[in-house]
Design an enzyme around this catalytic site. Structure first.
Site, mmCIF file in Angstrom:
data_model
loop_
_atom_site.group_PDB
_atom_site.id
_atom_site.type_symbol
_atom_site.label_atom_id
_atom_site.label_comp_id
_atom_site.label_asym_id
_atom_site.label_seq_id
_atom_site.Cartn_x
_atom_site.Cartn_y
_atom_site.Cartn_z
ATOM 1 N N GLU A 85 118.074 49.930 41.171
ATOM 2 C CA GLU A 85 118.353 48.606 40.588
ATOM 3 C C GLU A 85 118.731 47.616 41.811
ATOM 4 O O GLU A 85 119.388 46.543 41.617
ATOM 5 C CB GLU A 85 119.594 48.563 39.733
ATOM 6 C CG GLU A 85 120.988 49.376 40.300
ATOM 7 C CD GLU A 85 122.436 49.278 39.686
ATOM 8 O OE1 GLU A 85 122.671 48.144 39.081
ATOM 9 O OE2 GLU A 85 122.593 50.204 39.053
ATOM 10 N N CYS A 117 122.292 52.446 36.619
ATOM 11 C CA CYS A 117 122.459 53.642 37.474
ATOM 12 C C CYS A 117 121.584 54.755 36.645
ATOM 13 O O CYS A 117 121.379 55.650 36.890
ATOM 14 C CB CYS A 117 123.840 53.887 37.375
ATOM 15 S SG CYS A 117 124.876 53.017 38.403
ATOM 16 N N TYR A 149 129.468 44.817 46.068
ATOM 17 C CA TYR A 149 130.117 44.038 45.430
ATOM 18 C C TYR A 149 130.955 42.730 46.430
ATOM 19 O O TYR A 149 130.672 43.053 47.470
ATOM 20 C CB TYR A 149 131.355 44.652 44.845
ATOM 21 C CG TYR A 149 130.846 45.767 43.709
ATOM 22 C CD1 TYR A 149 130.740 45.440 42.358
ATOM 23 C CD2 TYR A 149 130.985 47.125 44.180
ATOM 24 C CE1 TYR A 149 130.622 46.473 41.324
ATOM 25 C CE2 TYR A 149 130.589 47.949 43.128
ATOM 26 C CZ TYR A 149 130.223 47.760 41.782
ATOM 27 O OH TYR A 149 129.822 48.582 40.765
ATOM 28 N N THR A 158 134.311 50.774 45.687
ATOM 29 C CA THR A 158 133.376 51.281 45.031
ATOM 30 C C THR A 158 132.072 51.117 45.407
ATOM 31 O O THR A 158 130.895 51.297 44.592
ATOM 32 C CB THR A 158 133.522 51.222 43.454
ATOM 33 O OG1 THR A 158 133.210 50.060 43.005
ATOM 34 C CG2 THR A 158 134.797 51.640 43.123
ATOM 35 N N SER A 207 133.934 48.275 32.111
ATOM 36 C CA SER A 207 133.017 49.144 32.217
ATOM 37 C C SER A 207 133.389 50.737 32.278
ATOM 38 O O SER A 207 132.623 51.602 32.105
ATOM 39 C CB SER A 207 132.325 49.090 33.842
ATOM 40 O OG SER A 207 133.425 49.428 34.782
ATOM 41 N N HIS A 239 127.430 60.823 36.247
ATOM 42 C CA HIS A 239 127.446 59.944 37.329
ATOM 43 C C HIS A 239 128.601 59.487 37.905
ATOM 44 O O HIS A 239 129.690 59.450 37.187
ATOM 45 C CB HIS A 239 126.771 58.638 36.345
ATOM 46 C CG HIS A 239 126.766 57.247 37.057
ATOM 47 N ND1 HIS A 239 126.476 57.068 38.397
ATOM 48 C CD2 HIS A 239 127.463 56.108 36.954
ATOM 49 C CE1 HIS A 239 126.613 55.789 38.761
ATOM 50 N NE2 HIS A 239 127.273 55.324 37.687
ATOM 51 N N ASN A 282 129.352 54.843 45.910
ATOM 52 C CA ASN A 282 128.528 54.710 44.613
ATOM 53 C C ASN A 282 127.045 54.466 45.166
ATOM 54 O O ASN A 282 126.754 53.869 46.003
ATOM 55 C CB ASN A 282 128.764 53.640 43.655
ATOM 56 C CG ASN A 282 128.148 53.484 42.333
ATOM 57 O OD1 ASN A 282 127.369 54.322 41.948
ATOM 58 N ND2 ASN A 282 128.662 52.760 41.416
HETATM 59 P P1 HMG Z 1 141.304 48.227 40.224
HETATM 60 O O1 HMG Z 1 141.620 47.361 38.909
HETATM 61 O O2 HMG Z 1 141.747 47.376 41.477
HETATM 62 O O3 HMG Z 1 142.108 49.474 40.282
HETATM 63 O O4 HMG Z 1 139.834 48.731 40.226
HETATM 64 P P2 HMG Z 1 143.343 50.031 39.121
HETATM 65 O O5 HMG Z 1 144.453 49.075 39.329
HETATM 66 O O6 HMG Z 1 142.869 50.154 37.846
HETATM 67 O O7 HMG Z 1 143.658 51.391 39.811
HETATM 68 C C1 HMG Z 1 142.644 52.375 39.902
HETATM 69 C C2 HMG Z 1 143.289 53.581 39.815
HETATM 70 O O8 HMG Z 1 144.102 53.652 41.034
HETATM 71 C C3 HMG Z 1 144.234 54.065 38.473
HETATM 72 O O9 HMG Z 1 144.182 54.989 38.051
HETATM 73 C C4 HMG Z 1 145.601 53.386 39.362
HETATM 74 O O10 HMG Z 1 146.701 54.215 38.411
HETATM 75 C C5 HMG Z 1 145.424 54.333 40.571
HETATM 76 P P3 HMG Z 1 143.708 55.137 36.543
HETATM 77 O O11 HMG Z 1 144.761 54.572 35.855
HETATM 78 O O12 HMG Z 1 142.441 54.708 36.292
HETATM 79 O O13 HMG Z 1 143.854 56.932 36.514
HETATM 80 N N1 HMG Z 1 146.320 53.787 41.438
HETATM 81 C C6 HMG Z 1 146.952 54.560 42.508
HETATM 82 N N2 HMG Z 1 147.082 55.883 42.597
HETATM 83 C C7 HMG Z 1 147.630 56.410 43.736
HETATM 84 N N3 HMG Z 1 148.360 55.751 44.551
HETATM 85 C C8 HMG Z 1 148.378 54.380 44.248
HETATM 86 C C9 HMG Z 1 147.582 53.908 43.377
HETATM 87 N N4 HMG Z 1 147.559 52.549 42.968
HETATM 88 C C10 HMG Z 1 146.624 52.350 41.870
HETATM 89 N N5 HMG Z 1 149.117 53.788 45.263
HETATM 90 C C11 HMG Z 1 137.785 49.653 39.217
HETATM 91 C C12 HMG Z 1 139.336 49.828 39.789
HETATM 92 C C13 HMG Z 1 137.018 50.807 38.960
HETATM 93 C C14 HMG Z 1 138.203 48.976 37.964
HETATM 94 C C15 HMG Z 1 137.191 48.767 40.313
HETATM 95 O O14 HMG Z 1 136.953 49.424 41.446
HETATM 96 C C16 HMG Z 1 135.741 48.080 39.852
HETATM 97 O O15 HMG Z 1 135.618 47.326 39.302
HETATM 98 N N6 HMG Z 1 134.575 48.927 40.219
HETATM 99 C C17 HMG Z 1 133.511 48.557 40.038
HETATM 100 C C18 HMG Z 1 132.991 49.057 38.402
HETATM 101 C C19 HMG Z 1 132.880 50.492 38.211
HETATM 102 O O16 HMG Z 1 132.730 51.316 39.077
HETATM 103 N N7 HMG Z 1 132.952 50.965 36.860
HETATM 104 C C20 HMG Z 1 132.999 52.228 36.501
HETATM 105 C C21 HMG Z 1 132.300 52.655 35.227
HETATM 106 S S1 HMG Z 1 130.477 51.712 35.031
HETATM 107 C C22 HMG Z 1 129.544 52.267 35.895
HETATM 108 O O17 HMG Z 1 129.713 53.774 36.253
HETATM 109 C C23 HMG Z 1 128.075 52.003 36.346
HETATM 110 C C24 HMG Z 1 127.966 51.444 37.523
HETATM 111 O O18 HMG Z 1 127.774 52.465 38.648
HETATM 112 C C25 HMG Z 1 126.882 50.566 37.539
HETATM 113 C C26 HMG Z 1 125.559 50.661 37.172
HETATM 114 O O19 HMG Z 1 125.526 51.512 36.105
HETATM 115 O O20 HMG Z 1 124.654 50.258 37.373
HETATM 116 C C27 HMG Z 1 129.383 50.586 38.314
#
Ligand code: HMG
Length: 393
Positions: A85, A117, A149, A158, A207, A239, A282
């Site tokens: 992609e 992906c 990103y 990520t 997501s 994935h 990723n």
């Molecule tokens: P965010 O919103 O900044 O993070 O970004 P958050 O506040 O949700 O925290 C993440 C986790 O860290 C949470 O855990 C927190 O509690 C924990 P969870 O509740 O999820 O279990 N946390 C801590 N843990 C320990 N010590 C601390 C602490 N602080 C927080 N101090 C997000 C997270 C994944 C949303 C962001 O990184 C993002 O947008 N990433 C890109 C999108 C993505 O990867 N999505 C995944 C599903 S979609 C997919 O897999 C397809 C993809 O590969 C693309 C494709 O298909 O082409 C992305």
């Protein structure tokens, strides 16, 4: 469920490649004033791969594919399916550059596939279909991506980059792909990258929900098609946009199957599938096959075991299928190669990472040369009159 009349078909060889550079996520956390545990524990990532200026999806794919060919030769290969992609051209398949760089004969069909992906899994299934029609043929399935990103966005931690090249054939040495496959498609805007952007747009929290929903749908279809019981899987490769996502997905499928594993049990079940992704980040289309390589390279003997593959691509398409690990598979692994590739990346400090992230290619057709960092390997040399130039070192 495999038809006894057909030969087993699946993955005969699997080689990974990644970038020249890496960035420690602790330094990213420091730069943004974030607790590093958010990355290392919260999302389960420690390091991410970062491309040098003279690397792209073609150079990583050529690296991985060349190693497959060095071991297996080119006999019987009549198709190369390139899944990505991170396309470098709207018309020409990145696979055609790889075809030439690795010296494949002209009697090979080459095409590029895209669905976020997910497309490497479609490519693998298409390869199985081609080989079922003519078991003397072999197919190269090559997945290569760079996850990018915006700087400072929640997705920044990520990012990552890798390629996975697979030789798919009858009587494979590593994994025989089983029937059926469960599939699920739903039109969602959880993650996308319009043609005019080099970085993805994402509804981060949305997501995660979309991924879980689609993987659940694919599992349900797998079960409806007469798939094997959940308990029969020795491991499942998910994935992995970040490794914590695999743990969320596994818990989701476990609950759908009437189980209630603890976080410690889920982590232990998935650990061997997450070792490489945790250090690479990723790699989009390659990610689930990086997880498979990690599992095969690290787990105790899996001979005869059933392994699940749970593939997800935003937008969205998901697929679940199983495969059986073949006798003698350990003689065909590349653990030392993979470990060395990850361990010998050159770490960047945050300033150098930002410079690379902000580097853009000219769009006016002028002559352009990249900085030479990958001596002795495949390189993206630069541009000439809108043409991409590559060399084999
Ligand atoms: P965010 O919103 O900044 O993070 O970004 P958050 O506040 O949700 O925290 C993440 C986790 O860290 C949470 O855990 C927190 O509690 C924990 P969870 O509740 O999820 O279990 N946390 C801590 N843990 C320990 N010590 C601390 C602490 N602080 C927080 N101090 C997000 C997270 C994944 C949303 C962001 O990184 C993002 O947008 N990433 C890109 C999108 C993505 O990867 N999505 C995944 C599903 S979609 C997919 O897999 C397809 C993809 O590969 C693309 C494709 O298909 O082409 C992305």
């Amino acid at each position: 469920m495999t038809d006894a009349a057909t030969p087993s078909i699946g993955i005969h060889d699997l080689a990974l490649a990644t970038s020249h550079h890496s960035l420690d996520l602790e330094s990213l956390a420091d730069h943004h004033g974030i607790d590093p545990a958010k990355f290392t524990v919260g999302i389960g990532q420690h390091v991410m791969s970062v491309l040098a200026a003279d690397e792209d999806i073609v150079t990583m794919a050529a690296d991985a594919t060349a190693r497959i060919i060095a071991r297996n030769g080119t006999d019987g290969i009549r198709t190369l399916l390139f899944a990505t992609e991170s396309g470098i051209d709207q018309s020409k398949s990145a696979g055609v550059y790889v075809h030439s760089l690795v010296g494949l004969p002209p009697t090979v069909r080459v095409v590029e596939l895209k669905q976020a992906c997910y497309s490497a899994t479609a490519a693998l299934q298409f390869a199985v279909g081609l080989i079922a029609r003519d078991p003397s043929q072999k197919v190269l399935v090559v997945a290569s991506d760079v996850a990018r990103y915006d700087l400072g966005s929640s997705g920044e931690s990520t990012q990552g980059a890798a390629a996975a090249a697979m030789l798919v054939q009858a009587n494979p040495a590593l994994l025989a792909v089983e029937n059926p496959a469960g599939v699920y498609t739903e039109d969602v805007m959880d993650f996308w990258r319009p043609n005019y952007r080099s970085t993805a747009l994402v509804d981060g929290k949305g997501s995660i929900k979309a991924y879980l929903n689609a993987i659940g749908g694919a599992w349900q279809d797998y079960a409806d098609q007469g798939g094997e019981p959940f308990e029969s899987f020795a491991s499942i490769c998910y994935h992995q946009p970040f490794t914590k996502m695999a743990t969320k997905a596994h818990r989701h499928l476990a609950v759908l199957n009437g189980q209630n594993p603890t976080p410690v049990e889920v982590a232990a079940y998935l650990e061997d599938t997450m070792r490489y992704n945790r250090l690479i980040g990723n790699s989009y289309t390659a990610s689930v096959y990086v997880a498979l390589a990690s599992l095969l390279d690290h787990a105790d003997d899996l001979t005869g075991a059933r392994v699940g593959l749970a593939s997800y691509g935003s937008g969205s398409v998901a697929e679940f299928f199983g495969g059986v690990v073949q006798p003698g598979y350990r003689d065909h692994l590349r653990r030392e190669e993979h470990t060395a590739m990850i361990d010998t990346r050159v770490p960047l400090d945050h300033t150098a990472y930002e410079v690379l992230h902000k580097t853009t290619l000219p769009e006016d057709g002028r002559e352009y040369r990249t900085t030479a960092e990958r001596a002795g390997s495949f390189r993206f040399v630069g541009l000439n009159e809108h043409r991409r130039l590559y060399e084999r070192g």
